[in-house]
Design an enzyme around this catalytic site. Structure first.
Site: not given
Ligand SMILES: Cc1cc2nc3c(=O)[nH]c(=O)nc-3n(C[C@H](O)[C@H](O)[C@H](O)COP(=O)(O)OP(=O)(O)OC[C@H]3O[C@@H](n4cnc5c(N)ncnc54)[C@H](O)[C@@H]3O)c2cc1C
Ligand SMILES: Cc1ncc(C[n+]2csc(CCOP(=O)(O)OP(=O)(O)O)c2C)c(N)n1
Ligand SMILES: [Mg+2]
Length: 569
Positions: A48, A110-111, A160, A472
């Site tokens: 993502e 969940f999630q 949802k 760097m």
């Protein structure tokens, strides 16, 4: 229609053609609705963060809001880095996340992650939607907020059940309900007059040109302003491209890794005119010693930036283009030839600085690779860089004449940015030549997006500046930690073989004479090519203003195997 179908319809109305993302349980209705869209193409990222940077790449290349999707929980938390990056660089990124059903919120479902809570400090605006009937107005508002004034990221979290519920849709009834846009008095007359007085009396003025000029679309007005006022221009990293590098009035980049003569000129100036830039600490160095003899004018759209880091003598809050246009008729043409000649002296003889004419020492320097890339592409490519030494060498040795042709993560400085952002840039500007310039460290953070390139059949070229170090950071360890290289030597895979494994042509370059032919051959190919440039391992970026030091206290390159900056663009 369902809430999910409505979202897709709204995105179509906003002109969205590409959405990047990854599906999951909480945004499946949205993905299902996507199947009915003939306008929107979905680009499946491999992470993502990649989806967020693909959308950012499109937004940075065009200036328009662009969209990514993520599911709830880990999908949403994976996109956070791209959101924070968009906040610091004022990018109109719209991130639409799925959320667990309304009745399950707060149950550790969940999630489930409270993603609006998490993103509160890194978004310009965020909102949870739990009713389908609120979707239309809220999504329309999200686009307005993302692109208006100072742009920034907006996160819309949709449960949802709201995606699944049905609702009526009437575009006019879903009109945004935002607070009325304040009509700003663009020139508070007193500040405006003071700015003019300073502009018309300065003897050693320097313009500090920032990214706000491009955000305002003010390149032509800015050029007129430079010609009329006859004032030389120093660029911020993110301002690069807003004024042609080849213009003699363009001095080059300022700041930590800016050109020595630019920093010196700023320190000697009697007036700084900052346009669409925010006096980042990479730009100013120690604020107590910053341009002590200069009066300062700040032209800036976001009032919160005024006097935030640097106290100014005149502030004009407003759009850069409008403000410059208002100032223009009152600017007196002035002769700054003595000042310009002095800066030319500071700069020295360009022939001495020309790295192209240096004999081939058998060592491959990153600066040569990037300078050759500039020469071969005639400065016409969109270059998307990652973060580190290679990013600074790109800014020094690739000379950009056009806006939005350098795409780079400035404020957050996010390693892993370049590969996905370049995919987005190519989608947004399919006719442009796109090059990724990335370090061996940052490339390993998002190299999974090579699969996205293959799946989407994208032609971009990838130049890995492979120095075997987190370069760097190694440089800081060399300068400030007695060369204790803790955690900076870097093992990497054989990048060319890795590219082959993904189905991408991979090349390796170890000598200077191979650089140009390999770049040319990559340009000629109609598919993506990755080139692993094995460069000098312990080279450093010069000049360097140590963090917190005065801008004129630069560490200079010791007895040159390579000169400090490139030839005249
Ligand atoms: C390793 C590393 C090293 C770096 N070294 C340097 C360096 O040496 N030199 C350097 O310059 N940078 C350097 N940077 C980048 C630095 O951190 C900042 O990102 C950069 O200086 C910001 O440039 P900016 O202020 O022009 O752009 P932004 O941060 O994008 O700010 C733009 C400003 O314009 C304003 N604005 C927006 N729209 C408008 C409008 N329409 N009209 C007017 N104003 C508007 C915004 O409100 C904002 O204040 C480095 C970054 C990294 C990662
Ligand atoms: C996500 C992230 N982690 C850590 C850093 C700190 N950091 C800045 S530059 C750098 C080294 C980059 O190494 P590499 O990608 O090989 O580029 P190089 O400097 O060698 O050109 C690191 C670790 C960062 N900017 N971003
Ligand atoms: Mg490296």
């Amino acid at each position: 229609m369902t809430g999910a179908q409505l979202i897709i319809r709204l995105l179509e109305r906003q002109g969205i053609r590409i959405v990047s993302g990854i599906p999951g349980g909480a945004n499946l209705p949205l993905y299902d609705a996507l199947s009915q869209s003939r306008q929107i193409r979905h680009v499946l990222a491999r992470h993502e963060q990649g989806a967020g940077f693909i959308a950012q790449g499109m937004a940075r290349a065009t200036g328009t809001p662009q969209v990514c999707f993520a599911t709830s929980g880990p999908g949403a938390t994976n996109v956070l880095t791209a959101v924070a990056d968009a906040k610091l660089d004022s990018i109109p990124l719209i991130c639409i996340t799925g959320q667990v059903p309304t009745t399950m919120i707060g149950t550790d479902a969940f999630q489930e992650v409270d993603i609006t809570g998490v993103t509160m400090p890194i978004t310009k605006h965020n909102v949870v939607l739990s009713k389908a009937e609120d979707i239309a107005r809220t999504v329309r508002e999200a686009f307005i907020v993302a692109k208006s004034g100072r742009p920034g990221p907006v996160l819309v979290d949709i449960t949802k059940d709201a995606q699944q519920a049905t609702t009526e849709f009437n575009w006019d009834e879903a009109a945004p309900k935002l607070p009325p846009k304040k009509i700003r008095n663009n020139h508070d007359q007193e500040e405006f007059d003071r700015a003019l007085e300073l502009l018309n009396s300065a003897k050693r003025p320097v313009i500090l040109a920032g990214r706000g000029i491009m955000l305002s679309g003010a390149m032509r007005t800015f050029e007129k302003f430079v010609r009329t006022s006859n004032i030389p221009v120093a660029m911020t990293l993110l301002g690069i491209g807003c004024f042609p590098a080849t213009d003699p009035m363009n001095l080059g980049m300022m700041g930590m890794h800016g050109e020595a003569w630019v920093n010196t000129a700023i320190q000697e100036a009697d007036l700084l005119i900052a346009v669409g830039m925010r006096f980042d600490d990479r730009v100013t160095g120690d604020l107590r010693t910053y341009a002590k003899n200069a009066r300062k004018i700040h032209i800036e759209v976001d009032r919160a930036e005024i006097n935030k880091n640097v106290k100014v003598d005149a502030a004009i809050v407003g759009d850069a283009g409008e403000t410059l246009a208002n100032l223009l008729p009152h600017i007196h043409e002035r002769d700054h030839s003595a000042w310009l000649a002095h800066i030319k002296d500071l700069k020295g003889d360009s022939a001495v600085r020309d790295i192209q004419s240096l004999p081939d020492s058998g060592h491959l320097y990153a600066a040569h690779v990037i300078n050759d890339l500039w020469k071969v592409t005639k400065g016409g490519a969109i270059v998307v860089t990652d973060v580190g030494q290679h990013q600074m060498w790109e800014a020094q040795y690739y000379h950009h004449n056009e806006p939005r042709t350098l795409i780079t993560s400035g404020g957050l400085g996010t390693m892993g940015f370049a590969l996905p952002a370049a995919i987005g840039a190519k989608f947004a500007r399919p006719d442009s030549e796109v090059w990724v310039v990335v370090g061996d460290g940052g490339f390993q953070m998002t190299m999974c997006e090579l699969a996205t390139i293959v799946q989407e059949k994208i032609k971009i070229n990838i130049a890995i500046i492979n120095n075997g170090y987190l370069g760097m950071v190694r440089q800081w360890q060399e300068f400030f930690y007695d060369k204790r290289y803790v955690a900076t030597p870097l093992v990497a895979p054989d990048f060319a073989a890795l590219a082959n494994a993904f189905g991408i042509r991979g090349e390796r370059v170890t000598t200077r004479k191979e650089v140009v032919p390999t770049i040319e051959s990559a340009r000629g190919a109609d598919h993506a090519v990755l080139i692993d440039f094995r460069v000098e391992q312990e080279d450093s970026v010069y000049p360097m203003v140590p963090a917190g030091a005065a801008l004129h206290e630069m560490i200079r390159r010791p007895n040159n195997p390579l000169v400090e900056t490139a030839s005249e663009p």
